[in-house]
Design a protein around this motif. Structure first.
Motif, PDB file in Angstrom:
ATOM      1  N   GLU A  86      27.947  22.518  36.175  1.00  8.37           N
ATOM      2  CA  GLU A  86      26.775  22.002  35.487  1.00  8.37           C
ATOM      3  C   GLU A  86      25.756  21.537  36.516  1.00  8.37           C
ATOM      4  O   GLU A  86      26.107  20.897  37.501  1.00  8.37           O
ATOM      5  CB  GLU A  86      27.151  20.840  34.568  1.00  8.37           C
ATOM      6  CG  GLU A  86      26.013  20.433  33.678  1.00  8.37           C
ATOM      7  CD  GLU A  86      26.471  19.644  32.475  1.00  8.37           C
ATOM      8  OE1 GLU A  86      25.731  18.744  32.081  1.00  8.37           O
ATOM      9  OE2 GLU A  86      27.546  19.943  31.947  1.00  8.37           O
ATOM     10  N   SER A 131      19.629  20.110  31.848  1.00 10.32           N
ATOM     11  CA  SER A 131      21.016  19.944  32.255  1.00 10.32           C
ATOM     12  C   SER A 131      21.751  21.133  31.656  1.00 10.32           C
ATOM     13  O   SER A 131      21.915  21.215  30.431  1.00 10.32           O
ATOM     14  CB  SER A 131      21.593  18.633  31.725  1.00 10.32           C
ATOM     15  OG  SER A 131      22.937  18.508  32.111  1.00 10.32           O
ATOM     16  N   VAL A 132      22.135  22.081  32.501  1.00  6.28           N
ATOM     17  CA  VAL A 132      22.721  23.322  31.996  1.00  6.28           C
ATOM     18  C   VAL A 132      24.109  23.541  32.576  1.00  6.28           C
ATOM     19  O   VAL A 132      24.387  23.220  33.724  1.00  6.28           O
ATOM     20  CB  VAL A 132      21.825  24.549  32.292  1.00  6.28           C
ATOM     21  CG1 VAL A 132      20.505  24.430  31.571  1.00  6.28           C
ATOM     22  CG2 VAL A 132      21.609  24.745  33.759  1.00  6.28           C
ATOM     23  N   ASN A 133      24.955  24.093  31.740  1.00  6.92           N
ATOM     24  CA  ASN A 133      26.300  24.452  32.145  1.00  6.92           C
ATOM     25  C   ASN A 133      26.302  25.952  32.413  1.00  6.92           C
ATOM     26  O   ASN A 133      26.004  26.749  31.525  1.00  6.92           O
ATOM     27  CB  ASN A 133      27.296  24.094  31.044  1.00  6.92           C
ATOM     28  CG  ASN A 133      28.722  24.310  31.477  1.00  6.92           C
ATOM     29  OD1 ASN A 133      28.999  25.045  32.418  1.00  6.92           O
ATOM     30  ND2 ASN A 133      29.639  23.673  30.792  1.00  6.92           N
ATOM     31  N   LEU A 134      26.634  26.344  33.633  1.00  7.72           N
ATOM     32  CA  LEU A 134      26.596  27.753  34.029  1.00  7.72           C
ATOM     33  C   LEU A 134      27.910  28.480  33.778  1.00  7.72           C
ATOM     34  O   LEU A 134      27.999  29.686  34.014  1.00  7.72           O
ATOM     35  CB  LEU A 134      26.200  27.864  35.503  1.00  7.72           C
ATOM     36  CG  LEU A 134      24.802  27.334  35.823  1.00  7.72           C
ATOM     37  CD1 LEU A 134      24.554  27.362  37.317  1.00  7.72           C
ATOM     38  CD2 LEU A 134      23.733  28.107  35.078  1.00  7.72           C
ATOM     39  N   GLU A 135      28.930  27.746  33.297  1.00  2.00           N
ATOM     40  CA  GLU A 135      30.194  28.406  32.964  1.00  2.00           C
ATOM     41  C   GLU A 135      29.935  29.396  31.833  1.00  2.00           C
ATOM     42  O   GLU A 135      29.361  29.064  30.811  1.00  2.00           O
ATOM     43  CB  GLU A 135      31.233  27.381  32.516  1.00  2.00           C
ATOM     44  CG  GLU A 135      31.620  26.382  33.581  1.00  2.00           C
ATOM     45  CD  GLU A 135      32.310  27.007  34.773  1.00  2.00           C
ATOM     46  OE1 GLU A 135      33.087  27.969  34.600  1.00  2.00           O
ATOM     47  OE2 GLU A 135      32.067  26.529  35.893  1.00  2.00           O
ATOM     48  N   GLU A 180      21.544  20.006  37.095  1.00  3.00           N
ATOM     49  CA  GLU A 180      20.394  19.348  36.479  1.00  3.00           C
ATOM     50  C   GLU A 180      19.166  19.536  37.356  1.00  3.00           C
ATOM     51  O   GLU A 180      19.243  19.382  38.568  1.00  3.00           O
ATOM     52  CB  GLU A 180      20.669  17.858  36.310  1.00  3.00           C
ATOM     53  CG  GLU A 180      21.773  17.551  35.329  1.00  3.00           C
ATOM     54  CD  GLU A 180      21.959  16.071  35.098  1.00  3.00           C
ATOM     55  OE1 GLU A 180      20.975  15.318  35.222  1.00  3.00           O
ATOM     56  OE2 GLU A 180      23.080  15.682  34.797  1.00  3.00           O
ATOM     57  N   GLY A 209      20.546  27.322  28.211  1.00  2.00           N
ATOM     58  CA  GLY A 209      20.079  25.998  27.817  1.00  2.00           C
ATOM     59  C   GLY A 209      18.575  25.814  27.841  1.00  2.00           C
ATOM     60  O   GLY A 209      18.095  24.735  28.151  1.00  2.00           O
TER      61      GLY A 209
END
Length: 75
Positions: free
Chosen positions: A2, A9-13, A4, A37
């Protein structure tokens, strides 16, 4: 992973990374892009665990427009 930046705030999974169709199989200077996101993520295709840049959609569209208009051509 993750990250920011720029209010995101992004989760790259599980991000769906895409490489340009203009990138050939023997090119070593490619980047990959993912839309996650509400942000646009960019990374070096050779270093998938390396740094990721985040852009707003407006920044990304300005970059794409500049590219299409030849703004970044070397001459």
């Amino acid at each position: 992973m993750e990250i920011e930046a720029k209010g995101f705030s992004v989760n790259l999974e599980g991000a769906n990374w895409r490489k340009s169709t203009r990138s050939g199989p023997y090119s070593d200077n490619c980047v990959e892009v993912a839309f996650v996101g509400g942000a646009v993520a960019l990374r070096d295709s050779k270093d998938k665990a390396g740094a990721v840049l985040l852009f707003t959609p407006e920044e990304w569209l300005a970059f794409i427009g500049g590219t299409k208009d030849g703004e970044f051509d070397l001459a």
